[in-house]
Design a protein around this motif. Structure first.
Motif, PDB file in Angstrom:
ATOM      1  N   LEU A 112      30.561  39.930  21.683  1.00  0.00           N
ATOM      2  CA  LEU A 112      30.986  40.285  23.037  1.00  0.00           C
ATOM      3  C   LEU A 112      31.680  41.635  22.965  1.00  0.00           C
ATOM      4  N   VAL A 113      31.240  42.585  23.794  1.00  0.00           N
ATOM      5  CA  VAL A 113      31.812  43.932  23.805  1.00  0.00           C
ATOM      6  C   VAL A 113      32.333  44.244  25.206  1.00  0.00           C
ATOM      7  N   LEU A 114      33.604  44.650  25.294  1.00  0.00           N
ATOM      8  CA  LEU A 114      34.203  45.106  26.547  1.00  0.00           C
ATOM      9  C   LEU A 114      34.435  46.602  26.432  1.00  0.00           C
ATOM     10  N   ARG A 115      33.861  47.362  27.359  1.00  0.00           N
ATOM     11  CA  ARG A 115      33.997  48.814  27.332  1.00  0.00           C
ATOM     12  C   ARG A 115      34.725  49.305  28.581  1.00  0.00           C
ATOM     13  N   ASN A 116      35.508  50.363  28.394  1.00  0.00           N
ATOM     14  CA  ASN A 116      36.194  51.001  29.514  1.00  0.00           C
ATOM     15  C   ASN A 116      36.993  49.960  30.305  1.00  0.00           C
ATOM     16  N   MET A 117      37.956  49.356  29.634  1.00  0.00           N
ATOM     17  CA  MET A 117      38.731  48.263  30.218  1.00  0.00           C
ATOM     18  C   MET A 117      40.115  48.754  30.651  1.00  0.00           C
ATOM     19  N   THR A 118      40.483  48.422  31.889  1.00  0.00           N
ATOM     20  CA  THR A 118      41.793  48.764  32.435  1.00  0.00           C
ATOM     21  C   THR A 118      42.540  47.481  32.762  1.00  0.00           C
ATOM     22  N   VAL A 119      43.786  47.403  32.328  1.00  0.00           N
ATOM     23  CA  VAL A 119      44.618  46.229  32.574  1.00  0.00           C
ATOM     24  C   VAL A 119      45.810  46.648  33.431  1.00  0.00           C
ATOM     25  N   HIS A 120      45.945  46.032  34.602  1.00  0.00           N
ATOM     26  CA  HIS A 120      47.079  46.275  35.490  1.00  0.00           C
ATOM     27  C   HIS A 120      47.990  45.044  35.447  1.00  0.00           C
ATOM     28  N   THR A 121      49.244  45.236  35.076  1.00  0.00           N
ATOM     29  CA  THR A 121      50.216  44.143  35.055  1.00  0.00           C
ATOM     30  C   THR A 121      51.306  44.458  36.056  1.00  0.00           C
ATOM     31  N   SER A 122      51.536  43.542  37.010  1.00  0.00           N
ATOM     32  CA  SER A 122      52.478  43.820  38.098  1.00  0.00           C
ATOM     33  C   SER A 122      53.278  42.566  38.437  1.00  0.00           C
ATOM     34  N   GLY A 123      54.189  42.723  39.379  1.00  0.00           N
ATOM     35  CA  GLY A 123      55.002  41.610  39.842  1.00  0.00           C
ATOM     36  C   GLY A 123      56.429  41.677  39.306  1.00  0.00           C
ATOM     37  N   LYS A 124      57.317  40.960  39.975  1.00  0.00           N
ATOM     38  CA  LYS A 124      58.730  40.962  39.602  1.00  0.00           C
ATOM     39  C   LYS A 124      58.919  40.484  38.166  1.00  0.00           C
ATOM     40  N   GLY A 125      58.205  39.423  37.799  1.00  0.00           N
ATOM     41  CA  GLY A 125      58.334  38.895  36.440  1.00  0.00           C
ATOM     42  C   GLY A 125      57.891  39.888  35.389  1.00  0.00           C
ATOM     43  N   ALA A 126      56.821  40.638  35.691  1.00  0.00           N
ATOM     44  CA  ALA A 126      56.325  41.639  34.739  1.00  0.00           C
ATOM     45  C   ALA A 126      57.359  42.733  34.513  1.00  0.00           C
TER      46      ALA A 126
END
Length: 203
Positions: A112-126
């Motif tokens: 399994l290959v994931l390319r050009n991956m962006t992760v957004h982490t948000s919220g008060k807990g984050a």
């Protein structure tokens, strides 16, 4: 619309797919999206611009079913954490929506290959945990994925959150049940009781 409805019913969460094409050795899906539960931001939890599944028909229809390669290009993963210790987040809510797992055909993905991956982490807990923000990954690879064990969520989270002490903390709320693993399985549609032949007939 037919495929989106099929996947929504299959996964138990809101799924949309703009286009799908199936050939003897390759299946391509474009603009695959998993919607966020009510009360979480943004509107989607997971988006992929293009998914390609490469297989040989003889081993795809065997027991276990085997897929040579899955590539996900243009991946966006949204994690919305409302509180600390983090159990109130969009992926836990998605896991709670999934139907009870009934087993079915075992699927093995060789790569399994994931390319050009962006992760957004948000919220008060984050923000409290110190993980809020955006990260980008050019490519991630996973080998020998077995549907009976689920998507390698812990390994993925480990690559995203490298900070000391944060990796174990994040794992605890993002991967609490086997059903959350099912949500993240990009090959979930092949892992149920229906054979690939029946899947194609239903389209």
């Amino acid at each position: 619309p037919i495929m989106s409805a099929y996947l929504t019913d299959r996964l138990g969460v809101n799924v949309t797919v703009r286009m799908i094409s199936m050939w003897p050795k390759t299946t391509t899906m474009r603009y695959f999206k998993i919607g966020n539960p009510h009360g979480f931001q943004p509107h989607t939890a997971f988006e992929v611009e293009k998914i390609q599944i490469h297989y040989r028909w003889g081993v795809l229809t065997g027991h276990p079913s085997q897929i040579d390669l899955i590539t996900l290009d243009g991946v966006t993963l949204n994690i919305d954490i409302h509180s600390v210790p983090g159990s109130d987040n969009n992926w836990s809510a998605l896991g709670a929506q999934l139907p009870a797992r009934k087993g079915g055909r075992q699927v093995i993905v060789r790569k399994l290959v994931l390319r050009n991956m962006t992760v957004h982490t948000s919220g008060k807990g984050a923000k409290i945990l110190g993980v809020a923000g955006t990260q980008h990954f050019d490519q991630m690879e996973f080998d020998e994925i077995d549907s009976s064990k689920g998507f390698p969520t812990k390994e993925l989270i480990g690559k995203i959150f490298e900070g000391a002490g944060l990796r174990k903390y994040i794992e605890n709320f993002l991967n609490p049940t086997e059903r959350i693993k099912d949500t993240l399985n990009p090959f979930n549609i092949f892992g149920k009781k229906e054979t690939p032949e029946n899947l194609l007939e239903g389209l």
